[in-house]
Design an enzyme around this catalytic site. Structure first.
Site, PDB file in Angstrom:
ATOM      1  N   CYS A   2     158.613  54.324  86.262  1.00 40.46           N
ATOM      2  CA  CYS A   2     159.876  54.540  85.912  1.00 40.46           C
ATOM      3  C   CYS A   2     160.758  54.830  87.221  1.00 40.46           C
ATOM      4  O   CYS A   2     160.573  55.114  88.251  1.00 40.46           O
ATOM      5  CB  CYS A   2     160.298  55.799  85.036  1.00 40.46           C
ATOM      6  SG  CYS A   2     159.264  55.834  83.439  1.00 40.46           S
ATOM      7  N   ARG A  27     158.870  48.161  91.179  1.00 44.34           N
ATOM      8  CA  ARG A  27     157.836  49.243  90.598  1.00 44.34           C
ATOM      9  C   ARG A  27     157.211  48.950  89.478  1.00 44.34           C
ATOM     10  O   ARG A  27     156.389  49.870  89.043  1.00 44.34           O
ATOM     11  CB  ARG A  27     159.052  50.401  90.595  1.00 44.34           C
ATOM     12  CG  ARG A  27     159.396  50.849  91.782  1.00 44.34           C
ATOM     13  CD  ARG A  27     160.539  52.039  91.653  1.00 44.34           C
ATOM     14  NE  ARG A  27     159.736  52.983  91.263  1.00 44.34           N
ATOM     15  CZ  ARG A  27     159.623  54.084  91.734  1.00 44.34           C
ATOM     16  NH1 ARG A  27     159.617  54.093  93.239  1.00 44.34           N
ATOM     17  NH2 ARG A  27     159.102  55.167  91.312  1.00 44.34           N
ATOM     18  N   TRP A  81     158.756  52.603  82.304  1.00 49.44           N
ATOM     19  CA  TRP A  81     157.362  52.033  82.258  1.00 49.44           C
ATOM     20  C   TRP A  81     156.613  53.053  81.199  1.00 49.44           C
ATOM     21  O   TRP A  81     156.500  53.894  81.447  1.00 49.44           O
ATOM     22  CB  TRP A  81     156.732  52.209  83.617  1.00 49.44           C
ATOM     23  CG  TRP A  81     155.594  51.405  83.664  1.00 49.44           C
ATOM     24  CD1 TRP A  81     155.239  50.163  84.024  1.00 49.44           C
ATOM     25  CD2 TRP A  81     154.026  52.082  83.710  1.00 49.44           C
ATOM     26  NE1 TRP A  81     153.670  50.000  84.053  1.00 49.44           N
ATOM     27  CE2 TRP A  81     153.183  51.094  84.023  1.00 49.44           C
ATOM     28  CE3 TRP A  81     153.732  53.529  83.303  1.00 49.44           C
ATOM     29  CZ2 TRP A  81     151.665  51.206  84.138  1.00 49.44           C
ATOM     30  CZ3 TRP A  81     151.999  53.767  83.462  1.00 49.44           C
ATOM     31  CH2 TRP A  81     151.495  52.528  83.803  1.00 49.44           C
ATOM     32  N   ASN A 107     162.631  60.641  84.872  1.00 51.87           N
ATOM     33  CA  ASN A 107     161.294  60.111  84.902  1.00 51.87           C
ATOM     34  C   ASN A 107     160.255  61.781  84.941  1.00 51.87           C
ATOM     35  O   ASN A 107     160.884  62.571  85.494  1.00 51.87           O
ATOM     36  CB  ASN A 107     161.267  59.866  86.764  1.00 51.87           C
ATOM     37  CG  ASN A 107     161.927  58.460  86.739  1.00 51.87           C
ATOM     38  OD1 ASN A 107     162.313  57.889  85.759  1.00 51.87           O
ATOM     39  ND2 ASN A 107     161.912  58.240  88.193  1.00 51.87           N
ATOM     40  N   GLY A 108     158.929  61.591  84.601  1.00 53.87           N
ATOM     41  CA  GLY A 108     158.085  62.426  84.669  1.00 53.87           C
ATOM     42  C   GLY A 108     157.799  62.532  83.447  1.00 53.87           C
ATOM     43  O   GLY A 108     157.826  61.856  82.606  1.00 53.87           O
ATOM     44  N   GLU A 483     137.857  46.146  98.255  1.00 60.54           N
ATOM     45  CA  GLU A 483     139.400  45.926  98.344  1.00 60.54           C
ATOM     46  C   GLU A 483     139.482  44.130  97.790  1.00 60.54           C
ATOM     47  O   GLU A 483     140.597  44.090  97.027  1.00 60.54           O
ATOM     48  CB  GLU A 483     139.825  46.021  99.692  1.00 60.54           C
ATOM     49  CG  GLU A 483     141.168  45.576  99.954  1.00 60.54           C
ATOM     50  CD  GLU A 483     142.121  46.480  99.291  1.00 60.54           C
ATOM     51  OE1 GLU A 483     141.881  47.386  98.294  1.00 60.54           O
ATOM     52  OE2 GLU A 483     143.488  45.877  99.131  1.00 60.54           O
ATOM     53  N   LYS A 487     142.000  43.502  94.654  1.00 62.24           N
ATOM     54  CA  LYS A 487     143.139  42.629  94.862  1.00 62.24           C
ATOM     55  C   LYS A 487     142.821  41.414  93.663  1.00 62.24           C
ATOM     56  O   LYS A 487     143.802  40.965  93.156  1.00 62.24           O
ATOM     57  CB  LYS A 487     142.872  42.049  96.177  1.00 62.24           C
ATOM     58  CG  LYS A 487     143.638  42.737  97.170  1.00 62.24           C
ATOM     59  CD  LYS A 487     145.084  42.975  96.966  1.00 62.24           C
ATOM     60  CE  LYS A 487     145.603  44.155  97.858  1.00 62.24           C
ATOM     61  NZ  LYS A 487     145.308  45.489  97.123  1.00 62.24           N
ATOM     62  N   GLU A 490     143.336  42.622  90.244  1.00 63.81           N
ATOM     63  CA  GLU A 490     144.946  42.960  90.013  1.00 63.81           C
ATOM     64  C   GLU A 490     145.796  41.711  89.819  1.00 63.81           C
ATOM     65  O   GLU A 490     146.823  41.723  89.154  1.00 63.81           O
ATOM     66  CB  GLU A 490     145.438  43.983  91.399  1.00 63.81           C
ATOM     67  CG  GLU A 490     146.891  44.354  91.393  1.00 63.81           C
ATOM     68  CD  GLU A 490     146.923  45.140  92.751  1.00 63.81           C
ATOM     69  OE1 GLU A 490     146.387  44.857  93.695  1.00 63.81           O
ATOM     70  OE2 GLU A 490     147.814  46.066  92.657  1.00 63.81           O
ATOM     71  N   HIS A 506     119.267  44.450  92.340  1.00 62.51           N
ATOM     72  CA  HIS A 506     118.849  45.721  91.241  1.00 62.51           C
ATOM     73  C   HIS A 506     119.777  45.656  89.754  1.00 62.51           C
ATOM     74  O   HIS A 506     119.746  46.772  89.278  1.00 62.51           O
ATOM     75  CB  HIS A 506     119.301  46.914  91.999  1.00 62.51           C
ATOM     76  CG  HIS A 506     118.285  47.132  93.338  1.00 62.51           C
ATOM     77  ND1 HIS A 506     116.862  47.059  93.079  1.00 62.51           N
ATOM     78  CD2 HIS A 506     118.649  47.271  94.617  1.00 62.51           C
ATOM     79  CE1 HIS A 506     116.510  47.122  94.387  1.00 62.51           C
ATOM     80  NE2 HIS A 506     117.383  47.239  95.082  1.00 62.51           N
ATOM     81  N   LYS A 602     154.196  49.875  91.407  1.00 64.68           N
ATOM     82  CA  LYS A 602     154.235  50.102  92.765  1.00 64.68           C
ATOM     83  C   LYS A 602     154.052  51.635  93.056  1.00 64.68           C
ATOM     84  O   LYS A 602     153.192  52.034  94.045  1.00 64.68           O
ATOM     85  CB  LYS A 602     155.439  49.507  93.370  1.00 64.68           C
ATOM     86  CG  LYS A 602     155.311  49.792  95.067  1.00 64.68           C
ATOM     87  CD  LYS A 602     154.246  48.441  95.374  1.00 64.68           C
ATOM     88  CE  LYS A 602     154.235  48.753  96.899  1.00 64.68           C
ATOM     89  NZ  LYS A 602     152.917  48.060  97.460  1.00 64.68           N
TER      90      LYS A 602
HETATM   91  O1  M6R Z   1     151.149  54.531  96.337  1.00 63.72           O
HETATM   92  P1  M6R Z   1     149.623  54.705  96.620  1.00 63.72           P
HETATM   93  O2  M6R Z   1     148.831  54.121  97.841  1.00 63.72           O
HETATM   94  O3  M6R Z   1     149.009  56.148  96.217  1.00 63.72           O
HETATM   95  O4  M6R Z   1     149.089  53.616  95.474  1.00 63.72           O
HETATM   96  C1  M6R Z   1     147.660  53.778  95.209  1.00 63.72           C
HETATM   97  C2  M6R Z   1     147.325  52.664  93.987  1.00 63.72           C
HETATM   98  O5  M6R Z   1     147.874  52.974  93.017  1.00 63.72           O
HETATM   99  C3  M6R Z   1     147.455  51.557  94.733  1.00 63.72           C
HETATM  100  O6  M6R Z   1     146.861  51.272  96.100  1.00 63.72           O
HETATM  101  C4  M6R Z   1     147.139  50.353  93.795  1.00 63.72           C
HETATM  102  O7  M6R Z   1     145.659  50.030  93.781  1.00 63.72           O
HETATM  103  C5  M6R Z   1     147.635  49.064  94.568  1.00 63.72           C
HETATM  104  N1  M6R Z   1     148.547  48.034  93.677  1.00 63.72           N
HETATM  105  C6  M6R Z   1     146.423  48.000  94.738  1.00 63.72           C
HETATM  106  O8  M6R Z   1     147.102  46.806  95.485  1.00 63.72           O
END
Ligand code: M6R
Length: 607
Positions: A2, A27, A81, A107-108, A483, A487, A490, A506, A602
């Site tokens: 949000c 975001r 969101w 927000n919250g 990682e 990626k 995502e 295994h 984000k």
């Molecule tokens: O703002 P942050 O770094 O705490 O966010 C953590 C994760 O939500 C963030 O790294 C997420 O995994 C990314 N979108 C990955 O690309």
């Protein structure tokens, strides 16, 4: 997640609110809305479960219809969101009270919303939505009935709430605009262009140079002057902070998307950070400036890509200085036991990730110290930690973390080296050789970008229809495999798993059949050859990321110059580049929005 914007300006609020909401789109959101004060003392509101473009068209139509008077320069806006309540127009913000006098954006999470709603309904308040946020407008309405002003009403209303909030309330009768914050970020700012509030500086950076970050419990009336209070008593306002978001940061600068732009910015970002940190590493001053107590072990905590960056940093403490280290998934932090004299490093590019904030609340730190490693020095995490190190990645718009990962790793490794030198776990000459290695990173990243851009696009047709992808590594390469899988999931919405390559036999080897893409990070451990052979024997499509002769020859090993300090003990950092580019290219080939992957945000401000 949000987002909130609010303004009081001499011109029309609608175009500002629309522009600012567009700047919050990155975001992630699923509905949007605004409420604007009219010149006849009412508010009109418009909401949509579509994009901000739709909201803009609705507002144009409202403006032309003449509504109850002209739309003024005062208004509030929100991108939602969904967490509590479905994605519907009724659940979109702003929410109103029963009379239409009060409009709010929030927000919250209001933890006692069910209880408050029952109380308010018993007093004949009528609710129009399913969301927790709506209780805020009715609580304010209830307080206003006593004849007080909006600021006092917001103070009293928030006094009944539990949970987290960033709220901006608009009173149609008085035209007052009041902001309140508690455990959810909210910034306020004033310039010759007007008075503004936002949950994210990106939304208002074009209109202001300086802003103030509200602290927990603050209530601020956004009038000619800002009146700061907490629990009804005046408090000293927080300092003014300047924004890292320049006007040009918002543009794509010729790139097709922000993710592509941010990947390519990595060498320059790394060079800038290393130049800034290098003089303070080997002499220990970077560490001593943090003013943290001595430590015997290190624990990193974070989520997603930040957690992966933390794991690289933990590896650096271990491999360079023999410091026992561990990593902690923040959302599981409630059960963690922190041993005495642990240096806890909480990583979050946004500094607002709810899981991280909850974890640091839950941890019993005792004699241990908490340092925040974030890209936002006014963030909640930065404010709650004992000390803070800004990774200075600059603005990152793509939801997928790319250059913030590189910036976190470099900054964290620099801190590790400085701490190890300051505490005499390594000698200064050794630390200096490591700094020389750090200085090579920008070139390694640039080489990795060039090699990946050449090698990856021709691979995509071959792997685009695969149902699943495996990522393997050994030793320091495992975290990069993690990682890479993150990626790819995502961005492409395809299944991807990562494993230490030795674990393949295994269990996961059962997944490998003819054509299964298996991405191998070859960071120099020779045993990986037999793991590659295991995949090839079953017809798997091995994509080796390594030095010269690899499928993607992106690693510095191919550059031929020996590393004076043996940087690859905790690296190779540049192996993240082909993983980012692979995920992006595959996602583009599948028609995905690489800057705004579905269901993701984000800044993840819910647990
Ligand atoms: O703002 P942050 O770094 O705490 O966010 C953590 C994760 O939500 C963030 O790294 C997420 O995994 C990314 N979108 C990955 O690309």
């Amino acid at each position: 997640m949000c987002g909130i914007v609010a303004c009081r300006m001499p011109g029309a609020a609608a175009p500002f609110l629309v522009d600012a909401l567009r700047l919050l789109e990155y975001r992630g959101y699923d509905s949007a809305g605004v409420a604007i004060l009219t010149t006849t003392g009412t508010t009109v509101s418009s909401r949509t479960t579509h994009r901000v473009d739709t909201l803009e068209r609705q507002l144009d139509a409202l403006d032309q219809s003449g509504v109850d008077g002209a739309l003024s320069g005062t208004g509030i806006g929100h991108t939602r969101w969904a967490t509590h309540g479905a994605v519907t127009e009724a659940n979109a913000h702003p929410h109103r009270d029963c009379t239409g006098r009060v409009s709010i954006v929030h927000n919250g999470i209001i933890e006692n919303a069910v209880e408050l709603r029952a109380q308010l309904e018993a007093e004949r308040h009528v609710f129009a939505s399913d969301v927790d946020s709506e209780v805020v407008s009715h609580l304010i309405e209830h307080e206003l009935r006593s004849g007080c002003g909006l600021r006092d009403a917001v103070t009293a209303a928030t006094g009944r709430m539990r949970g987290s909030w960033a709220v901006v309330a608009l009173d149609a009768q008085s035209g007052a605009l009041v902001a309140a914050a508690h455990r959810s970020p909210l910034l306020v700012a004033r310039s010759e262009k007007g008075v503004f509030a936002a949950s994210d500086i990106n939304a208002i950076a074009q209109w202001v140079d300086l802003f103030q970050a509200m602290r927990d419990g603050d209530v601020v009336e956004l009038g000619e002057q800002f009146a700061w209070t907490r629990a009804g008593t005046g408090v000293t306002p927080p300092p003014f902070v300047s924004s890292i978001w320049s006007g040009t940061s918002h543009g794509l600068a010729g790139h097709a998307d922000f993710m592509g732009k941010e990947i390519e910015e990595q060498p320059e970002t790394a060079a800038r950070i290393i130049d800034e940190l290098a003089p303070r590493i080997a002499n220990g001053s970077l560490w001593s400036e943090l003013q943290l107590p001595p430590f015997e072990r290190v624990a990193v905590l974070g989520c997603g890509t930040s957690l992966n960056a933390g794991r690289v940093i933990a590896n650096a403490f271990g491999s360079l200085g023999d410091v026992p280290n561990s990593s902690l998934i923040a959302s599981e932090g409630q059960s963690a036991i922190v041993e005495p004299r642990t240096l806890v490093i909480a990583l979050s590019q946004s500094g607002e990730t709810a899981d991280v904030l909850r974890a640091i609340d839950d941890l019993d730190l005792g004699t241990s110290a908490l340092v925040a490693l974030t890209n936002s020095d006014h963030s909640t995490l930065a404010r709650r930690a004992d000390s803070m190190l800004n990774c200075n990645a600059g603005p990152e718009i793509g939801v997928a973390a790319t250059k913030t990962f590189v910036a976190q790793v470099i900054t964290g490794v620099a801190m590790a080296l400085s701490a190890l030198a300051a505490t005499r776990r390594i000698d200064r000459e050794y630390a200096r050789r490591q700094v020389d290695d750090l200085r090579r990173i920008p070139d390694l990243l640039a080489h990795a970008i060039a090699a990946s851009q050449k090698a990856i696009p021709p691979l995509i047709d071959e792997i685009r229809d695969a149902q699943g992808y495996l990522f393997l590594g050994r030793g320091s390469g495992v975290v990069y495999a993690a990682e890479g899988a993150l990626k790819l999931k995502e961005l492409s919405y395809r299944w991807a798993e990562h494993y230490p390559a030795g674990e393949l036999k295994h269990g996961p080897l059962a997944l490998v059949e003819a054509g299964t893409p298996v991405v191998v990070i070859d960071s120099g451990d020779r045993r990986i050859e037999s793991n590659i052979a295991e995949v090839s024997a079953r017809g798997g499509r091995v994509i080796r990321i390594g030095g010269a002769g690899s499928t993607i020859p992106a690693l510095g090993l191919s550059l031929g110059t020996p590393m004076p300090g043996g940087i690859d003990r905790w690296g190779p950092l540049e192996s993240v580049v082909p993983l980012q580019i692979l995920a992006r290219e595959l996602a583009l080939a599948l028609g995905r929005d690489v800057d705004k992957p579905r269901n993701l945000a984000k800044s993840v401000t819910v647990e």
